[in-house]
Scaffold this active site. Structure first.
Site, PDB file in Angstrom:
ATOM      1  N   CYS A   1       0.809  -1.223   0.000  1.00  0.00           N
ATOM      2  CA  CYS A   1       0.000   0.000   0.000  1.00  0.00           C
ATOM      3  C   CYS A   1       0.844   1.275   0.000  1.00  0.00           C
ATOM      4  CB  CYS A   1      -0.945  -0.016   1.202  1.00  0.00           C
ATOM      5  SG  CYS A   1      -1.966  -1.505   1.243  1.00  0.00           S
TER       6      CYS A   1
ATOM      7  N   HIS B   1      -9.718   2.058   0.934  1.00  0.00           N
ATOM      8  CA  HIS B   1      -8.275   1.877   0.755  1.00  0.00           C
ATOM      9  C   HIS B   1      -8.005   1.329  -0.640  1.00  0.00           C
ATOM     10  CE1 HIS B   1      -4.182   1.240   1.399  1.00  0.00           C
ATOM     11  NE2 HIS B   1      -4.175   0.472   2.468  1.00  0.00           N
TER      12      HIS B   1
ATOM     13  N   LYS C   1      -9.285   8.146   2.998  1.00  0.00           N
ATOM     14  CA  LYS C   1      -9.864   6.789   3.000  1.00  0.00           C
ATOM     15  C   LYS C   1     -11.214   6.734   3.718  1.00  0.00           C
ATOM     16  CE  LYS C   1      -5.381   4.413   2.797  1.00  0.00           C
ATOM     17  NZ  LYS C   1      -4.478   5.574   2.926  1.00  0.00           N
TER      18      LYS C   1
ATOM     19  N   HIS D   1      -2.166   8.230   6.301  1.00  0.00           N
ATOM     20  CA  HIS D   1      -2.443   6.902   5.746  1.00  0.00           C
ATOM     21  C   HIS D   1      -3.758   6.375   6.306  1.00  0.00           C
ATOM     22  CE1 HIS D   1      -1.686   3.002   4.031  1.00  0.00           C
ATOM     23  NE2 HIS D   1      -1.732   2.410   5.213  1.00  0.00           N
TER      24      HIS D   1
ATOM     25  N   PHE E   1       1.951  -3.373   3.925  1.00  0.00           N
ATOM     26  CA  PHE E   1       2.336  -4.675   4.464  1.00  0.00           C
ATOM     27  C   PHE E   1       3.819  -4.915   4.191  1.00  0.00           C
ATOM     28  CE2 PHE E   1      -1.998  -7.139   4.305  1.00  0.00           C
ATOM     29  CZ  PHE E   1      -2.480  -6.314   5.300  1.00  0.00           C
TER      30      PHE E   1
ATOM     31  N   GLU F   1      -0.032   5.605  13.819  1.00  0.00           N
ATOM     32  CA  GLU F   1       0.332   6.729  12.955  1.00  0.00           C
ATOM     33  C   GLU F   1       0.044   8.051  13.653  1.00  0.00           C
ATOM     34  OE1 GLU F   1      -0.442   8.601   8.492  1.00  0.00           O
ATOM     35  OE2 GLU F   1      -1.871   7.154   9.314  1.00  0.00           O
TER      36      GLU F   1
END
Length: 539
Positions: A290, A466, A461, A430, A526, A441
């Site tokens: 991502c 996402h 998002k 994010h 990831f 975050e």
């Protein structure tokens, strides 16, 4: 081992010795027994050259310069050696006799070339500035940057029930699915039928970015296509094409589509766009889950800064709202199951979040060297200041508990951009709506910027879900639109903030006015991939 040998050759003075010895042997000067040595003891000594002596000796016995000289002198450091044979023409033999009557002369020549090779560096060049001159998107909230951003400002959600296939047996049945999409006028009909949707999103968004940037056929004709590149990545590639090939294989390999391999690979989207445009500059793809888009954007900017390109199309694309994609993320237990209220499902920083919502689409930026853009009279939307990427080195899917990887990434991005943390007053986070990721975050952002009273943070998002490898590019478009318009979009569905989350840092449920000094956009993936990129108004 070959790579190690080449490295050792570069570092070792024996490389110079071997080339000199070869020269001596080739033009008859000196005693060849002195150059190579016939004794077992000498051969043993040569074999100890950083574990690579055998390769170097082999190279010399074939009378070829080693890889170091080929690299630094374009294969012509010693033309008298020839590239593939021992044959010497009359002019070369004359040159040999005149310049090297002894092995000592050959050694001096070789040492001189070694010295010259080490100081032959690219001349310093003035720092080249990178600007954004075009944008293209394919999203569930719009197919052009203005429609897309206007929907974000209004707090509209693009998340709905999945209609592309029957998902009634899945625990998650919602996504940021693109309901209407057309390639008409952008992609040839025959290719539209064969290509995976991720590639179609990429091609249309890429061409729309060119159109948005005012790159007509006449303008394109003036471009140096050797310095125009494409770097648009994908986290998942052509999953539908590949899945269809597996289903065909269950019947017979003869039923498989001959395009299944090329159209499934992540690099082919960039390649197909470059073929269509005739662009011959940097062309490849990056896949860092991502974080893919940010990696592509930063690398594209670096190609321009280094003078390897003047123009780059960059970003990301993904289309995995298909059974195998949905099933895979369900198996990871990563998705929201708020099926009865899709528009409320994605809720970053809200204490009732239960996972992220899949989205699909593409985002592409047209990056350009400043003087190149000014020369053609392009509209400049924003300036790209810099960025960075790091690795958590902790877990495949979970964020590092202490946030060290994210903090390091942000600090390096600031250093690369040459600005202070006080200059950042907008962050497109994010924030995917996962229990662990959002909070970690936020804590990293508070650590780096918490003392800035002007700071505003939001998550795109919350409205589109996402988009995986495309997320960073679409969010970069949102960030640039915020710079252009002076409005930042709301965080929707933030009804019960997590404990420890200071909502004064977050944009509220309505759009807010903000004169942006510099904006940071984060993307994490990831594997612990962290990326941060920074844009600012062009001045």
């Amino acid at each position: 081992m070959v790579g190690a040998a080449a490295s050792s050759c570069y570092a070792s003075p024996l490389c110079t010795f071997f080339v000199a010895a070869c020269m001596s042997l080739s033009h008859g000067g000196g005693d060849t027994r002195q150059a190579f040595g016939r004794s077992r003891r000498r051969r043993q000594q040569l074999g100890k050259c950083s574990g690579s002596g055998s390769i170097l000796v082999s190279s010399c016995l074939e009378f070829k310069p080693c890889s170091h000289y080929n690299k630094n002198n374009k294969g012509n450091a010693f033309p008298l050696l020839g590239s593939n044979s021992l044959s010497l023409n009359r002019k070369q033999r004359k040159l040999n006799r005149a310049t090297s009557s002894s092995s000592g002369g050959a050694m001096a020549v070789a040492m001189g070339m070694e010295k010259e090779g080490t100081v032959d560096k690219k001349p310093p060049m003035e720092q080249r500035r990178v600007v954004v001159t075009g944008m293209g998107v394919e999203t569930s909230l719009g197919h052009d940057p203005n429609t897309f951003y206007e929907n974000l400002l209004q707090g509209n959600s693009g998340i709905s029930q999945i209609e592309n296939f029957d998902c009634s047996e899945f625990p998650t049945r919602i996504a940021g699915e693109i309901k209407s999409f057309s390639t008409e006028g952008w992609v040839a009909p025959k290719l539209s039928k064969r290509m995976d949707k991720f590639m179609l999103y990429l091609l249309t968004a890429g061409k729309k970015a060119l159109a948005d940037g005012g790159v007509t056929d006449e303008v394109m004709a003036e471009f140096n296509k050797a310095k125009c590149g494409v770097l648009i990545g994908s986290a998942m590639g052509g999953m539908k094409v590949f899945n269809d090939a597996i289903e065909a294989l269950k019947i017979s390999y003869k039923k498989m589509n001959p395009f299944c391999v090329p159209f499934a690979t992540t690099n082919m989207g960039s390649a197909m766009l470059a073929m269509d445009l005739g662009w011959m500059g940097p062309n490849y793809s990056i896949s860092t889950a991502c974080a893919t888009s940010n990696f592509c954007i930063l690398n594209s900017a670096n190609h321009i800064i280094r003078g390897e390109a003047d123009v780059m199309l960059c970003g990301g694309s993904d289309a995995v709202i298909i059974p195998i994609g949905l099933g895979g993320f369900v198996a990871c237990r990563a998705l929201s199951q708020r099926n009865n209220d899709p528009t409320k499902a994605s809720r970053p920083w809200d204490s009732n979040r239960d996972g992220f919502v899949m989205g699909e689409g593409a985002g592409v930026l047209l990056l350009e060297e400043l003087e190149h853009a000014k020369k053609r009279g392009a509209t400049i939307y924003a300036e790209f200041l810099g960025g960075s990427f790091t690795c958590d080195a902790y877990h495949m899917t979970e964020p590092r508990p202490d946030g060290a990887g994210v903090i390091l990434c942000i600090e390096r991005a600031l250093a690369d951009a040459g600005i202070s943390k006080e200059q950042i007053n907008y962050i497109n986070a994010h924030a995917t709506s996962t229990p662990a990721g959002d909070l970690k975050e936020y804590q990293a952002l508070a650590h780096c910027f918490g003392q800035n009273p002007e700071l505003k943070v939001n998550s795109t998002k919350s409205m589109i879900g996402h988009l995986l490898g495309a997320a960073g590019a679409v969010e970069a478009v949102a960030t640039i639109q915020a710079i252009r318009t002076g409005w930042v979009h709301p965080n929707i569905n933030l009804e019960n903030p997590d404990n420890g989350v200071d909502t004064s840092l977050l944009v509220g449920p309505k759009k807010e006015r903000l004169s942006i000094k510099a904006a940071l956009s984060n993307s994490f993936g990831f594997g612990g991939h962290n990326s941060s990129i920074i844009f600012a108004p062009y001045k």
